[in-house]
Write a protein that holds these residues in place. Structure first.
Motif, mmCIF file in Angstrom:
data_model
loop_
_atom_site.group_PDB
_atom_site.id
_atom_site.type_symbol
_atom_site.label_atom_id
_atom_site.label_comp_id
_atom_site.label_asym_id
_atom_site.label_seq_id
_atom_site.Cartn_x
_atom_site.Cartn_y
_atom_site.Cartn_z
ATOM 1 N N GLY A 1 0.821 -1.215 0.000
ATOM 2 C CA GLY A 1 0.000 0.000 0.000
ATOM 3 C C GLY A 1 0.853 1.262 0.000
ATOM 4 N N VAL A 2 1.849 1.286 0.868
ATOM 5 C CA VAL A 2 2.713 2.477 0.964
ATOM 6 C C VAL A 2 3.497 2.664 -0.339
ATOM 7 C CG1 VAL A 2 4.707 3.474 2.157
ATOM 8 C CG2 VAL A 2 2.858 2.441 3.481
ATOM 9 N N VAL B 1 -3.134 9.425 2.051
ATOM 10 C CA VAL B 1 -3.381 7.995 2.280
ATOM 11 C C VAL B 1 -2.198 7.362 3.024
ATOM 12 C CG1 VAL B 1 -3.685 5.743 1.146
ATOM 13 C CG2 VAL B 1 -4.962 7.737 0.329
ATOM 14 N N ILE B 2 -0.993 7.749 2.637
ATOM 15 C CA ILE B 2 0.190 7.205 3.333
ATOM 16 C C ILE B 2 0.149 7.598 4.813
ATOM 17 C CG2 ILE B 2 2.699 7.426 3.584
ATOM 18 C CD1 ILE B 2 2.945 7.415 0.559
ATOM 19 N N GLU B 3 -0.236 8.846 5.078
ATOM 20 C CA GLU B 3 -0.323 9.295 6.484
ATOM 21 C C GLU B 3 -1.311 8.429 7.264
ATOM 22 O OE1 GLU B 3 -1.253 13.445 6.913
ATOM 23 O OE2 GLU B 3 0.502 14.019 5.730
ATOM 24 N N GLN B 4 -2.458 8.158 6.642
ATOM 25 C CA GLN B 4 -3.477 7.357 7.334
ATOM 26 C C GLN B 4 -3.011 5.917 7.516
ATOM 27 O OE1 GLN B 4 -7.335 8.204 7.247
ATOM 28 N NE2 GLN B 4 -7.192 10.188 6.243
ATOM 29 N N ALA B 5 -2.359 5.390 6.479
ATOM 30 C CA ALA B 5 -1.858 4.015 6.570
ATOM 31 C C ALA B 5 -0.779 3.915 7.647
ATOM 32 C CB ALA B 5 -1.305 3.576 5.217
ATOM 33 N N THR B 6 0.077 4.930 7.705
ATOM 34 C CA THR B 6 1.152 4.936 8.709
ATOM 35 C C THR B 6 0.564 4.982 10.119
ATOM 36 O OG1 THR B 6 2.583 6.077 7.132
ATOM 37 C CG2 THR B 6 3.255 6.128 9.447
ATOM 38 N N ALA B 7 -0.459 5.832 10.270
ATOM 39 C CA ALA B 7 -1.103 5.930 11.593
ATOM 40 C C ALA B 7 -1.718 4.593 11.987
ATOM 41 C CB ALA B 7 -2.178 7.019 11.552
ATOM 42 N N LEU B 8 -2.317 3.915 11.000
ATOM 43 C CA LEU B 8 -2.967 2.638 11.313
ATOM 44 C C LEU B 8 -1.947 1.558 11.670
ATOM 45 C CD1 LEU B 8 -5.502 0.902 11.521
ATOM 46 C CD2 LEU B 8 -5.311 0.422 9.073
ATOM 47 N N LYS C 1 -0.613 2.094 15.034
ATOM 48 C CA LYS C 1 -1.597 1.699 16.046
ATOM 49 C C LYS C 1 -1.652 0.170 16.195
ATOM 50 C CE LYS C 1 -6.593 1.603 16.600
ATOM 51 N NZ LYS C 1 -7.847 1.781 15.873
ATOM 52 N N LEU C 2 -1.578 -0.509 15.066
ATOM 53 C CA LEU C 2 -1.693 -1.971 15.092
ATOM 54 C C LEU C 2 -0.369 -2.650 15.471
ATOM 55 C CD1 LEU C 2 -3.786 -2.539 11.816
ATOM 56 C CD2 LEU C 2 -4.625 -2.495 14.178
ATOM 57 N N GLY C 3 0.713 -1.864 15.480
ATOM 58 C CA GLY C 3 2.020 -2.455 15.786
ATOM 59 C C GLY C 3 2.535 -3.325 14.662
ATOM 60 N N VAL C 4 2.134 -2.974 13.430
ATOM 61 C CA VAL C 4 2.561 -3.750 12.267
ATOM 62 C C VAL C 4 3.719 -3.022 11.585
ATOM 63 C CG1 VAL C 4 1.843 -4.414 9.924
ATOM 64 C CG2 VAL C 4 0.281 -4.756 11.845
ATOM 65 N N LYS D 1 -8.316 -3.904 6.406
ATOM 66 C CA LYS D 1 -9.261 -4.185 5.317
ATOM 67 C C LYS D 1 -10.167 -2.966 5.097
ATOM 68 C CE LYS D 1 -11.059 -8.486 5.180
ATOM 69 N NZ LYS D 1 -10.814 -9.243 3.950
ATOM 70 N N GLY D 2 -10.616 -2.367 6.209
ATOM 71 C CA GLY D 2 -11.501 -1.200 6.119
ATOM 72 C C GLY D 2 -10.820 -0.019 5.443
ATOM 73 N N LEU D 3 -9.540 0.183 5.772
ATOM 74 C CA LEU D 3 -8.807 1.298 5.147
ATOM 75 C C LEU D 3 -8.657 1.047 3.644
ATOM 76 C CD1 LEU D 3 -7.208 3.954 5.406
ATOM 77 C CD2 LEU D 3 -5.169 2.595 5.862
#
Lengths: 168, 125
Positions: free
Chosen positions: A31-32, A68-75, A78-81, A144-146
């Motif tokens: 994604g990134v 989108v990258i900012e949101q993916a990074t935040a997620l 948060k998930l520790g992935v 999945k939601g993102l």
């Protein structure tokens, strides 16, 4: 070259028919990388084009994909992935290098056409990948939601690109 | 002397209070009740795409999308919200029909249709 998942790679002697299996960490990396590639194409367009429609489109691509990258990074934080490099993201990067080299040889209207043609093809490929590969394989519900939430933006980008393509 | 000052201040306050009430009353008489409505920006679309409202309605645009958007009058010259980041809002009062689009994503279009909504104190909806 546009890397399209599930389609034959022109250099593959034994193209695989099965979609690659990806973990959530790998999906995050894909994604990134996919977003960053389009930001890089946009930067090239902003440097080389003088066409108002192209420049407006490139600015939107840069802004949206950064968002989108900012949101993916935040997620993933948060998930520790930790996003993990994989064959799919590497294939995207290889394709992007070839495309960038091709775009660098063009100037003026030829560049504008090559850039927007690539944007149409790239967004089709990425939409297909998100729909058919990344969403089905994502195991975490928020990831999945993102991915699902990103699809309408990609589809709007494709329509926008096609509109610009028709005007050139 | 102190008593005089207190009396003068008291009288002045009374006058001020009367004036305030009078202005407020006049404003209530003249000002139409504020109708409000909302357009959500979600999944790269204005929802609803066509909003029908009484004249003078304050329309609040809320960006609930992942990416930035704006609301720009169709010709691109009359008015624009400027960039709305996710979760930001912008509002505008509509007295006539207006077509608008997102200048960042030109495929996104919307319209506010204004009917002759009543301009009365008790509201028009």
């Amino acid at each position: 070259m546009i890397p399209v998942f599930g389609q034959e790679h022109p250099h593959d002697e034994h193209p695989s028919q099965e979609p690659p299996k990806l973990t959530d960490s790998e999906i995050a990396h894909v994604g990134v990388v996919a977003n960053q590639i389009d930001i890089n194409y946009a930067a090239l367009a902003q440097k080389k084009s003088k066409n108002k429609e192209i420049l407006n489109f490139a600015e939107t691509m840069s802004r949206d994909h950064h968002g989108v990258i900012e949101q993916a990074t935040a997620l993933v934080t948060k998930l520790g992935v930790t996003p993990q490099e994989n064959a799919v993201s590497q294939s995207l990067l290889d394709g992007a290098e070839e495309t960038k080299a091709m775009l660098m040889t063009k100037n003026g209207k030829a560049f504008d056409k090559a850039y927007i043609d690539n944007e149409v093809a790239y967004h089709k490929a990425v939409i297909s990948a998100v729909q058919d590969l990344l969403i089905p394989q994502a195991s975490n519900g928020e990831l999945k939601g993102l991915l699902e939430a990103i699809l309408p933006a990609l589809e709007a980008h494709l329509k926008h690109a096609e509109m610009v393509q028709q005007k050139l | 002397m102190v008593r005089v000052i207190v009396l003068v201040l008291g009288f002045w306050t009374m006058l001020g209070g009367c004036k305030g009430n009078s202005d407020e009353y006049r404003e209530l008489e003249l000002r139409p009740t504020l109708n409000t409505d909302t357009v959500e920006i979600l999944q790269m679309a204005f929802k609803p795409a066509i909003l029908k409202v009484p004249r003078g309605t304050l329309v609040v645009f809320v960006n609930r999308d992942l990416v930035d958007h704006d609301i720009t009058e169709e010709s691109g010259t009359s008015w624009s919200s400027g960039v709305l980041k996710p979760q930001q809002t912008w509002s505008e009062t509509f007295d006539q029909n207006e077509d608008y689009f997102c200048s960042l994503h030109v495929v996104m279009k919307g319209r506010v249709e204004v009917d002759g909504g009543r301009m009365t104190v008790d509201g028009g909806r």
